[in-house]
Enzyme design. Structure first.
Site, PDB file in Angstrom:
ATOM      1  N   GLU A  10       0.822  -1.218   0.000  1.00  0.00           N
ATOM      2  CA  GLU A  10       0.000   0.000   0.000  1.00  0.00           C
ATOM      3  C   GLU A  10       0.858   1.271   0.000  1.00  0.00           C
ATOM      4  OE1 GLU A  10      -3.896  -1.678   2.441  1.00  0.00           O
ATOM      5  OE2 GLU A  10      -2.164  -1.038   3.584  1.00  0.00           O
ATOM      6  N   TYR A  47      -5.307 -10.867   5.163  1.00  0.00           N
ATOM      7  CA  TYR A  47      -4.220 -10.733   4.189  1.00  0.00           C
ATOM      8  C   TYR A  47      -3.610 -12.095   3.844  1.00  0.00           C
ATOM      9  CZ  TYR A  47       0.177  -9.279   2.051  1.00  0.00           C
ATOM     10  OH  TYR A  47       1.233  -9.115   1.168  1.00  0.00           O
ATOM     11  N   GLU A  90     -10.246  -6.588  11.383  1.00  0.00           N
ATOM     12  CA  GLU A  90      -9.396  -5.442  11.070  1.00  0.00           C
ATOM     13  C   GLU A  90      -8.573  -5.697   9.802  1.00  0.00           C
ATOM     14  OE1 GLU A  90      -9.154  -2.501  12.700  1.00  0.00           O
ATOM     15  OE2 GLU A  90      -7.461  -1.728  11.570  1.00  0.00           O
ATOM     16  N   TYR A 119     -16.412  -8.955  -0.813  1.00  0.00           N
ATOM     17  CA  TYR A 119     -17.146  -8.912   0.453  1.00  0.00           C
ATOM     18  C   TYR A 119     -18.657  -8.867   0.204  1.00  0.00           C
ATOM     19  CZ  TYR A 119     -12.770  -8.047   3.007  1.00  0.00           C
ATOM     20  OH  TYR A 119     -11.527  -8.174   3.558  1.00  0.00           O
ATOM     21  N   LYS A 178     -11.982  -2.002  -5.534  1.00  0.00           N
ATOM     22  CA  LYS A 178     -13.244  -2.583  -5.999  1.00  0.00           C
ATOM     23  C   LYS A 178     -13.259  -4.107  -5.914  1.00  0.00           C
ATOM     24  CE  LYS A 178     -14.883   1.202  -8.886  1.00  0.00           C
ATOM     25  NZ  LYS A 178     -15.543   1.805  -7.703  1.00  0.00           N
TER      26      LYS A 178
END
Lengths: 174, 174
Positions: free
Chosen positions: B36, B98, B95, B143, B137
């Site tokens: 990120e 990954y 939270e 999700y 997206k």
């Protein structure tokens, strides 16, 4: 009754909630939901709140505003709990901050919020988080005026939720 | 080495994290932040995570994906903790979820997520919450495909944050 008596009677103290405040806190939770026209969605009871705040494994905490002359009579509350950032560690989340209408505009909300913030500082928290409805401009502007940043607008974060029925379906998927 | 040896070597198990996984979990936290382009913001260390996950008063939990042949080598993790709804009681917040790039598209992420969801069901949670970046997206659609509802779009919820400096300033206000 003289003026000082009246003042003493109406004086408000902000303090940690105790187990026997739960009936009053739930009364205020329902009052808030009624104001939002969603009281039918409230499944909370004093028994559930007592277990979750004061039981063997507490998962949330409360501070309350009560009349000095009648400690059991509440006019506001804030419910909060620790959350976690994988970058910055322990943080605090303020779920509710509510003052009953007749006691507003006298700084009680700010005192509750400051007490929660101080608890977060004492716990070593690096952040205080909350969620606010975007259309509730008065509340949102108040939070921003006192230092909150809108991460949904700034960083495009979206809050997502799966309900219990969805959770049950999801774990059964192969 | 025959095929079954290779398969066994690469096989992945999803399990609860243990205290000595914290070095590997923090390695993956940093790996995600590097992806990120925000690794400089990560203040997390194995020592902090160990205290917060496995100390006297744990405030978060982890599940991990490790190689079956080398339990100490992690390829994914999810970090989560209990949160609270004043309407519906105990809920769970995910939270982080990954999986390291070379192990993606093999269902490991879904297994981690299902494990977290099952833990939430076992705890009696009424909801599973998370935050996702709107511009991500692929993650957001994943999700939603599995049952998450975007409450920011549906109900206009905004995520707000005050940092520690802001908290310190705020409690000093009169």
């Amino acid at each position: 009754m003289n003026l000082s008596d009246t003042t003493a009677k109406d004086e408000i103290v902000v303090r940690h909630a105790e187990s026997n405040d739960c009936e009053e806190i739930v009364r205020l939770i329902v009052e808030l939901a009624e104001f939002e026209k969603m009281a039918d969605q409230v499944k909370m009871t004093p028994q559930i709140l007592r277990k979750d705040c004061f039981g063997e494994k507490p998962i949330c905490s409360c501070v309350v505003a009560s009349k000095k002359a009648d400690k059991s009579s509440l006019v506001g509350y804030s419910l909060f709990y620790p959350v976690y950032s994988t970058w910055e560690g322990a943080s605090l989340y303020m779920e509710d901050l509510y003052v009953t209408p007749s006691y507003r505009s006298s700084g009680i909300g700010k005192k509750l919020w400051q007490r929660v913030t101080q608890i977060g500082l004492d716990m070593g928290c690096s952040r205080l988080n909350l969620c606010v409805l975007g259309w509730n401009k008065m509340a949102k502007e108040l939070y921003e005026r006192h230092g909150f940043v809108d991460l949904t607008s700034k960083e495009d974060w979206h809050l997502m939720r799966m309900d219990r029925e969805g959770m049950e379906k999801f774990v059964q998927q192969t």
